[in-house]
Scaffold this motif. Structure first.
Motif, mmCIF file in Angstrom:
data_model
loop_
_atom_site.group_PDB
_atom_site.id
_atom_site.type_symbol
_atom_site.label_atom_id
_atom_site.label_comp_id
_atom_site.label_asym_id
_atom_site.label_seq_id
_atom_site.Cartn_x
_atom_site.Cartn_y
_atom_site.Cartn_z
ATOM 1 N N UNK A 201 -2.380 3.880 1.483
ATOM 2 C CA UNK A 201 -2.846 3.110 1.909
ATOM 3 C C UNK A 201 -4.594 3.318 2.266
ATOM 4 N N UNK A 202 -5.467 2.658 2.426
ATOM 5 C CA UNK A 202 -6.581 2.378 2.708
ATOM 6 C C UNK A 202 -7.018 3.582 3.952
ATOM 7 N N UNK A 203 -6.351 3.048 5.617
ATOM 8 C CA UNK A 203 -6.851 3.437 5.768
ATOM 9 C C UNK A 203 -5.016 3.969 6.674
ATOM 10 N N UNK A 204 -5.382 4.980 8.108
ATOM 11 C CA UNK A 204 -4.333 5.668 8.422
ATOM 12 C C UNK A 204 -4.482 5.010 9.896
ATOM 13 N N UNK A 205 -2.584 5.755 9.744
ATOM 14 C CA UNK A 205 -2.963 4.200 11.075
ATOM 15 C C UNK A 205 -2.014 5.399 12.314
#
Length: 108
Positions: A92-96
């Motif tokens: 994943x390119x961002x943490x959600x």
């Protein structure tokens, strides 16, 4: 050295005109920046809604995009369910976090 009244009035008019033009320029730049940012946010929101509608039932392995976009569909656990071809196999390119709206700048 004494200055004539004509010179003083001309100098004041030039300075005031310069200040006015600078103020109008700053207001115009800020208005354009706001409008362009708003248009970009709206366009990205529409694209996200379109992608969400495509993958609502069962996400495919890859999300097809017509443009050079970075797209990842990530579940609440942080698992990548689908991605565009340019992100295939990537983490994943961002943490959600569930329920949060996230804005992240991605290099490249």
């Amino acid at each position: 050295m004494t200055r004539t009244i004509r010179f003083r009035i001309t100098a004041i008019a030039v300075v005031l005109s310069g200040v006015l033009l600078a103020a109008v320029s700053l207001l115009t730049i800020n208005a354009l920046r706001w409008q362009l940012t708003d248009n970009l946010d709206e366009g990205l929101g529409q694209r996200a809604d379109t992608i969400a509608a495509v993958v609502a039932d069962r996400p495919p392995d890859q999300v097809s995009t017509d443009e050079d976009l970075l797209v990842q569909v990530v579940d609440t656990d942080g698992t990548v369910l689908a991605s565009s071809a340019n992100l295939a196999g990537s983490a994943p390119i961002v943490s959600t976090q569930s329920g949060l709206h996230t804005i992240t700048n991605v290099p490249g």
